[in-house]
Structures are given as structure tokens and as C-alpha cells.
Design a protein around this motif. Structure first.
Motif, PDB file in Angstrom:
ATOM      1  N   GLU A 192      54.053  46.524  66.074  1.00 18.07           N
ATOM      2  CA  GLU A 192      53.435  46.359  67.380  1.00 18.07           C
ATOM      3  C   GLU A 192      53.869  45.037  67.998  1.00 18.07           C
ATOM      4  N   ASP A 234      48.202  54.862  72.632  1.00 20.93           N
ATOM      5  CA  ASP A 234      47.487  54.146  71.572  1.00 20.93           C
ATOM      6  C   ASP A 234      46.007  54.497  71.641  1.00 20.93           C
ATOM      7  N   ALA A 286      53.016  57.470  67.897  1.00 19.57           N
ATOM      8  CA  ALA A 286      52.635  56.486  66.883  1.00 19.57           C
ATOM      9  C   ALA A 286      52.042  57.129  65.642  1.00 19.57           C
TER      10      ALA A 286
END
Length: 592
Positions: free
Chosen positions: A108, A386, A470
């Protein structure tokens, strides 16, 4: 393979323990591995398998005092100095090794980059700390590092701050920082998760170049089995902190021994798996009016500069984009970072100012008042990339899913609770979990919470902006299956935004390819994937890593020049593209 080369890193019986409310537990148990000079070792496994904890232990960056190395050794070998036992070094000694001999690319970038320091300051700071270069020489090396990872206008980027860059560009800055000092060992923790396939290919080629030129050893942590197949000499599969399988890449993919390894490989999306697939569509819904229509959409952002802060440049984020989405249809919007995908989605959701026409449910958003816009927005919901960042950590997840109903004044408190419980059951969670907080869920479960929240208002269109990028491959497969099931059940349409072409090929009905704010090709899934006509579309598809070491490319295709910028001087318009129909609605751009 390790015996044929000089060992650079030797880990023996590594155990990492974490202290929690229930006492101490091991998150890495008895891990042993050897890394040879010039070798690429890939560590694969789902979230929570201990991959990242292993890398943090090597760097001596475990969160203190909650985590510690409870057993084992980590030895870094040097021909002239002998072995260095990293677990016995203090912080001052480790600083000389971090970045210089062992560098790490974190997953990240936004949490790894200092938000109050410019990109140039952060790059040159690490270079000056480990070399005797002058500030001017360090600046030149920083510019070269940015150019190496294909960042356009590298010199001007040094003045920018992390928040001024896209997610993909921030990750490229992190990679540039790691590569600038040419370390002996490079630990890459999911380094390409946020990158487009073309940039990913070039970054992987950079890692290969570094190995060829300096014999750099790479520990690559990833859940992308295509990347593993392209890069790995050896592979370690981890689960619940333990190694479940180790071997050469060719053996792991061709003859996996562990059941868990076979499950991982079976969940990998593959180009070609969706071509020719015919989805059963509701003919009545298909014949009805489009859920959404976008016509000649423009989104531009002015940049201020100079002593008086005058507007001197303009970002043409979206330029003349037009498309429609039918009920029960999935339109995939693909392209590289900065091409305008997410900006288009935000305009459709009413989150950024725009010019042009956006029609949702037969109503043009530009002609509506505030209350009318609020009503229309019930029909358009978003699932963000996210899930942890999009969920309020102070609220229970049941309240988060019910929040849209509260905002729009729908149903009584008891009815809302019943509807939320039904949504939880539908997305594969239980009603009991409504009382938990976001941090008590895994990444895949949090994304299911976000899907339930998006469905709460029973929208006609859901915008999924990198909603599975992700996630681990097995979790990703389950979430994609859930999205397909919900579409069949509720008849909802999707605008699916992704840079993963294999995922797009497996879930989409139609595909629109964007480049520098404009659509360059659009058609059905089969048209775009079996007969791509625009050079940019071909490059996107060719860049997808194939999860088969037998088909590994010797080199990734590289552009002869940097990615152009969407920024223009005031009054300077980008080149306009005209979409030509090559038959059956297969549209391909040509210059006007």
C-alpha cells in the motif's frame, strides 16, 4: 536450484508470534528457506497465511511490541564480511542494511509514503542516506529511477506530493525508491497489485533486468498466480503461517501435490475461459430502456501555478465519452491508471462536476434539482476498491448497511433490520455478524459487506471500481460468482472497472477500452478479446501474465516512449477520436 548458486539469504525455523487479547499465537511457524543470488523466490497464499509477516521479520520491521521473532535465524551472506545474523542487530545497524542491501516494496503506497514530503524529497533522502552523492547527483538518480518505472514528466513529478498522484503512480514511486540503490535482496510485497497489466509487465521486466545486471535476488510475495508463473524460479505456498508446498515453478503448476495448491490454481481467472460463453438474459429486461446512458461526457480539472496561482494547465480526464448500459448487463471499463475510468464512474455517481449528458432511469441528471438528484442516486450505487477504507471503523457493519436506508427515509427501524439481515444472508454472511465492526472481518468478508450496502437501496446500476483487485484469487473467484448470482437474481446492471483483463473477460458482457480519457474500442466480450482491432487493446491483452510457466515470455513488450500525459495547456485540446463501426456494434477509434 539453491545448491547451484551462492546463497544470499538463509532463514531457518523462523517463528513469528503476535500477542493479542487471548494471549500469544504464532502467525509464522517453523519456516525455513534459502534464497540464492540472482534467484526469484515467490511466496504465494491467501491473506493471513504469513507471507507479509515473513517479509517484515526479514526487514526487522515487525510492529512492536505486539509482534516478535520467537524462534529461528535470518542470515544475510556477504562474500567479504561473512554471514550477518539480522535478528541480533539493533535498529541503528539495521538502518545501514535496509534500502542498501535489502530493500522492500510495500503493498500500500499511500501508507508508505510521507504525505507532507514531496516525491523528490523522499527519493533523494534515501539515496543520500546510503551514498556519497551530492544533492544534484542524487536528484539526477531520482529522475532516472522515475523514468525507469515509466512515470511521465519525471522531473516535474519531484515537486508533487503523494496525494497528487494516482494509486498506480504512487506504487511506481515506491518501486523507484526500492530500485534506486540497486540492493542485493529485493522483497516485493504485492508490488503490482494496484498496477495495470502493461505497467505490471514493464515493472516485472525491470526486476528481471536488475537480476541480469547485478545478480539481485528477489522475494516476490503475490496472490497473482500469473505473475508467479512469469517470474518464479521457485515457489513456496503458505497457509495459516506454515509452508504447505515448495518446489520449482514448473513442478508446482504442472504437478501440485498439496490440495490447497490445487485449489489456488483452480481459482485463477484465465483469458479465454469466458469467450463464447452465452449468459441467459431476461429478454423482457433486455428489451426495456437502458439503465444508464452517457453522451459526450467531459471532465476537466484546472491546475494552478505561478506566483499568483493562475490557471495555466488543464487535465482532460474524460473527453467525449459515450456509452449505454442495459438492464442485467455488465459493461467493463478497462485501461491504464489515469485513463479516466474512475473519473467516469464518479461522474456517473454524481461525485465530480462534468459537462455532457448522463441519463439514469430516463432522467437527465444535469436538469435536476438537489432533491431530484438525491432520488436518482438511489438507482446508482458504488463498490469501492478498498473495503476497509470505505467502511467507517467506528460503526457496526449492520448499521453501515442500513445507513443508505436511513438517509433516504426508507422503512421503519425494525423493517430496516430485517432487510439488512436478509442482505447479509444473501451475500454469504450471517445475521449475527451485523453486530461486528469492520476490523473483525477478513478482506473478502468486508467486500461482501460493501456489496450488501450497495444492494440496500435495490439500485438499477452498481459501479464496481476495482472491487476485487486487492483480494486473493480464491476470495476473488467467490466474490465474482456472488456478483453474477446477484445480477441474475435482482436484474441489476454493472459498470465493472478493472485493470485485470482476465477478470474482465470472465465477467463482462461488453467491454469499453479507455486511453487518455477517450474510448478507443468498444464491443461485446467476444469481439474485443478474440478480435481486438486497436493497437492499445492488443497491448493490454498481450500483457496479461499467463498462469503457466511453460508459456513464460522471455521479455515483456516495452513501449518505445513514456505514457503521454492527459494534461494540456489552456486552449490546447487533445486529439479527437471518432469511433467507427466494424460490424455488429464493434466500435474502434480513428483520429478525426
Amino acid at each position: 536450484m539453491t545448491s547451484a548458486r551462492e546463497t544470499i539469504l538463509d532463514i531457518a525455523n523462523l517463528c513469528v508470534s503476535v500477542r493479542g487479547e487471548d494471549g500469544e499465537r504464532e502467525v509464522v511457524s517453523g519456516l525455513s528457506l534459502r534464497l540464492s543470488r540472482g534467484e526469484t523466490l515467490c511466496i504465494a497464499g491467501e491473506s493471513g497465511s504469513g507471507k507479509s509477516m515473513t517479509s517484515l521479520a526479514i526487514m526487522q520491521l515487525l510492529p512492536q511490541p505486539a509482534a516478535r521473532i520467537s524462534a529461528g535465524t535470518i542470515r544475510l551472506h556477504d562474500k567479504g564480511l561473512g554471514d550477518t545474523e539480522l535478528t541480533g542487530l539493533n535498529e541503528r545497524q539495521m538502518r545501514r542494511i535496509r534500502g542498501n542491501r535489502i530493500a522492500m516494496i510495500f503493498q500500500e503506497p499511500m501508507t508508505s509514503l510521507n504525505p507532507v514530503l514531496s516525491i523528490g524529497r523522499q527519493l533523494t533522502e534515501s539515496i543520500e542516506a546510503h551514498t556519497s552523492l551530492s544533492p544534484a547527483e542524487a536528484r539526477r538518480r531520482a529522475i532516472d529511477a522515475l523514468k525507469a518505472v515509466r512515470i511521465s514528466e519525471a522531473e516535474s513529478r519531484l515537486k508533487q506530493f503523494p496525494h497528487e498522484l494516482s494509486g498506480g503512480m504512487r506504487q511506481r514511486v515506491m518501486i523507484a525508491m526500492a530500485l534506486a540503490l540497486e540492493p542485493d535482496v529485493l522483497i516485493a510485497d504485492e508490488p503490482t497489485t494496484a498496477l495495470d497489466v502493461t505497467v505490471q509487465g514493464e515493472v516485472l521486466e525491470l526486476l528481471r533486468d536488475l537480476q541480469r545486471e547485478r545478480g539481485t535476488s528477489v522475494i516476490l510475495i503475490t496472490h497473482d498466480m500469473g505473475v508467479v508463473a512469469e517470474m518464479a524460479d521457485r515457489v513456496i505456498i503458505m497457509r495459516h503461517g506454515r509452508m504447505v508446498e515448495e518446489g520449482k515453478a514448473a513442478d508446482i503448476f504442472a504437478r501440485p501435490q498439496a490440495a490447497y495448491t490445487r485449489e489456488l490454481l483452480a481459482a485463477v481467472p484465465r483469458i479465454g475461459a469466458g469467450v463464447g460463453r452465452q449468459e441467459s438474459r431476461d429478454t423482457e429486461a433486455a428489451a426495456s430502456a437502458n439503465v444508464a446512458e452517457v453522451k459526450d461526457l467531459h471532465v476537466r480539472f484546472d491546475l494552478h501555478g505561478g506566483f499568483f496561482g493562475r490557471v495555466n494547465r488543464r487535465v482532460h480526464a474524460v473527453e467525449g465519452v459515450s456509452f449505454s448500459i442495459a438492464p442485467n448487463e455488465t459493461l467493463a471499463l478497462v485501461g491504464e491508471s489515469g485513463c479516466g475510468k474512475s473519473t467516469t464512474a464518479k461522474a456517473l455517481a454524481g461525485l465530480v462536476p462534468y459537462s455532457g449528458d448522463i441519463v439514469v432511469g430516463g432522467r437527465n441528471l444535469s436538469g435536476l434539482g438537489r432533491d431530484e438528484r438525491k432520488a436518482v442516486r438511489r438507482d446508482v450505487q458504488m463498490i469501492f476498491q478498498d473495503p476497509f477504507a470505505s467502511l467507517d471503523p467506528r460503526m457496526r457493519v449492520g448499521d453501515l448497511v442500513a445507513e443508505p436506508l436511513v438517509i433516504h427515509g426508507i422503512a421503519s427501524k425494525e423493517e430496516r433490520r430485517e432487510r439488512v439481515a436478509a442482505l447479509f444472508e444473501r451475500v454469504g454472511l450471517t445475521a449475527d455478524q451485523m453486530e461486528l465492526y469492520p476490523h473483525e472481518f477478513s478482506g473478502g468478508q468486508r467486500q461482501r459487506v460493501c456489496i450488501a450496502r450497495a444492494l440496500a437501496l435495490r439500485p438499477k446500476l452498481i459501479i464496481a471500481d476495482e472491487s476485487v483487485s486487492a483480494l486473493d484469487v480464491s476470495v476473488q473467484a467467490r466474490v465474482l460468482d456472488l456478483l453474477k448470482e446477484l445480477q441474475r437474481e435482482f436484474g441489476v446492471a454493472y459498470l465493472f472497472i478493472s485493470h485485470d483483463m482476465a477478470v474482465v473477460e470472465n465477467i463482462s458482457d461488453r467491454v469499453a477500452v479507455m486511453y487518455l480519457g477517450q474510448i478507443v474500442e468498444m464491443g461485446t466480450r467476444d469481439q474485443v478479446f478474440t478480435n481486438p482491432r486497436h493497437p492499445y487493446t492488443k497491448r493490454l491483452i498481450e500483457a496479461v501474465p499467463v498462469p503457466d510457466p511453460a508459456r513464460r515470455r522471455s521479455r515483456f513488450a516495452r513501449l518505445e516512449q513514456e505514457i503521454p500525459s492527459a494534461t494540456r495547456k489552456i486552449g490546447e485540446a487533445p486529439m479527437k477520436l471518432i469511433l467507427q463501426d466494424f460490424g455488429n456494434g464493434h466500435l474502434v477509434a480513428a483520429e478525426a
